[in-house]
Write an enzyme that holds these catalytic residues in place. Structure first.
Site, PDB file in Angstrom:
ATOM      1  N   ASP A  29      -5.443  -6.093   5.836  1.00 53.51           N
ATOM      2  CA  ASP A  29      -6.670  -5.623   5.190  1.00 53.51           C
ATOM      3  C   ASP A  29      -7.569  -6.805   4.849  1.00 53.51           C
ATOM      4  OD1 ASP A  29      -8.535  -4.044   3.957  1.00 53.51           O
ATOM      5  OD2 ASP A  29      -7.312  -3.540   2.218  1.00 53.51           O
ATOM      6  N   ASP A  66      -1.619 -17.958   4.168  1.00 50.84           N
ATOM      7  CA  ASP A  66      -2.680 -18.769   3.550  1.00 50.84           C
ATOM      8  C   ASP A  66      -3.129 -19.886   4.490  1.00 50.84           C
ATOM      9  OD1 ASP A  66      -0.110 -19.640   3.121  1.00 50.84           O
ATOM     10  OD2 ASP A  66      -0.399 -20.299   1.061  1.00 50.84           O
ATOM     11  N   LYS A  72       4.320 -14.290   4.592  1.00 51.26           N
ATOM     12  CA  LYS A  72       4.558 -15.159   3.445  1.00 51.26           C
ATOM     13  C   LYS A  72       6.062 -15.111   3.145  1.00 51.26           C
ATOM     14  CE  LYS A  72       2.620 -17.688   0.239  1.00 51.26           C
ATOM     15  NZ  LYS A  72       1.837 -18.896   0.465  1.00 51.26           N
ATOM     16  N   TYR A  79       0.810  -1.213   0.000  1.00 49.57           N
ATOM     17  CA  TYR A  79       0.000   0.000   0.000  1.00 49.57           C
ATOM     18  C   TYR A  79       0.847   1.269   0.000  1.00 49.57           C
ATOM     19  CZ  TYR A  79      -4.234  -2.765   0.742  1.00 49.57           C
ATOM     20  OH  TYR A  79      -5.275  -3.644   0.587  1.00 49.57           O
TER      21      TYR A  79
END
Ligand code: ATP
Length: 340
Positions: A230, A206, A172, A125
């Protein structure tokens, strides 16, 4: 003396839920002097030249606190998110989003009580996007040691101050070895140096989503960089009854802006059916924050009164359509006011 707060109605359902939230907070006796300032498309409609006018930023900086409705962000084209820009400009680096099941709100789970702490100023972002050549675009993910340590410290401190037990970092780093690798290294180092009394785990994002859907009660405080924070915020909203019941705060060193997780919901804007509870709950977070920041216990008392009033109203079935009820936005607010 009244406490000055900036009220930003925002776009879409923003003005409706902001009016409702203001009515409930005023009825609690919190004695807030509201000053309305605009942001988003509402700012242009009010004759401002910019989506995020300098006068709005200046007043938030001066008062140190705002309650804000959502601002519209078009998909794909046009301006960058006003919400993201505001958080970045005022350096509101920590987004805090409590997620809990509530009596009277239908959900698939019981006893969910977790908090998302989202890094609010960088990651994907940061807004660094390029078209390298026609048909080839890039978006640059930014992770700095300073911001990663700062948000980790915030999450662990939040955990300890509220008697919570565990921080789970979502990442991740197996794929984004440098950026997410740095994020978790900072979290681990901050934990090991200062917060060994708090349980700590690293979970690949995930797999974390799957675990959350299987059993969200296993999570306590979740620490995540901007994009993951988010996405999992909406996922978590879905675990406890939807976007109508998930509040939020954007906290910085110099001030804070309180806003619901939901967006401007253009599909229901202007119909008087939006659920204002998420913004009311954000207002409760604001009163608790004011109570600590300004050392005024009366704000915490007002927050507790509002919380009791909406909990009672929910168990008595006084809800909006999204929660299976029939009330309109202002009727919903009045049902809380009547119970205050
Ligand atoms: P943004 O991209 O601005 O964050 P979003 O994609 O998350 O927005 P929302 O505007 O939050 O989208 O709306 C998602 C869905 O949830 C819509 O169908 C909307 O009507 C519903 N919704 C959102 N907020 C509320 C609310 N306060 N009351 C009732 N329904 C809501």
């Amino acid at each position: 003396m009244s406490t000055k707060v900036v009220l930003i109605p925002g776009d879409g359902i923003g003005p409706e839920v902001a009016e409702a939230a203001q009515r409930v907070i005023d009825a609690s006796g919190a004695d807030i002097a509201w000053t309305v300032r605009h942001a988003g498309e509402a700012a242009l409609a009010a004759g401002e030249k910019q989506l995020l006018p300098q006068s709005t930023l200046d007043l938030i900086a001066e008062y140190g606190v705002a309650l804000k409705g959502p601002c519209t962000t078009p998909v794909g084209t046009g301006f960058r998110s006003v919400n993201v820009l505001l958080r970045k400009t005022l350096d509101l680096y920590a987004a805090v989003r409590p997620i809990r099941t509530m009596a009277g709100v239908h959900s698939r789970y019981e006893n969910v009580d977790l908090v998302i702490v989202r890094e609010n100023t960088e990651g994907l972002y940061a807004g660094i996007e390029n078209e390298i050549t026609k048909g080839v675009t890039t978006s640059i993910k930014v992770a700095t040691e300073g911001a990663s340590r700062r948000i980790a410290d915030y999450a662990f401190r939040y955990c300890r101050e509220r008697g919570r037990k565990k921080v789970s970092v979502f990442h991740k780093a197996n794929i984004m070895k440098l950026t997410d690798g740095l994020f978790i290294r900072c979290a681990r180092e901050v934990h090991d140096a200062h917060y060994q009394d708090i349980a700590y785990e690293e979970v690949i994002v995930d797999a974390a989503c799957m675990k959350m859907v299987q059993d969200p009660t296993k999570f306590d405080v979740i620490l995540a960089e901007n994009l993951y924070g988010d996405i999992i915020s909406d996922l978590c909203a879905g675990l406890v009854g939807g976007l109508g019941v998930t509040p939020g705060a954007n906290i910085g060193e110099k001030g804070a802006v309180f806003e619901a997780v939901h967006g401007s919901a253009p599909d229901i804007a202007g119909k008087g059916v939006a659920n204002p509870l998420a913004l009311v709950m954000s207002g409760v977070m604001m009163l608790n924050w004011l109570s600590v920041r300004r050392s005024e216990p009366r704000f915490a008392e007002c927050a507790t009164r509002i919380r009791r009033a909406y909990d009672r109203a929910l168990t008595e079935g006084a809800t909006t359509r999204d929660l299976g009820g029939k009330l309109g936005t202002m009727e919903f607010a009045d049902a809380r006011v009547a119970r205050l």
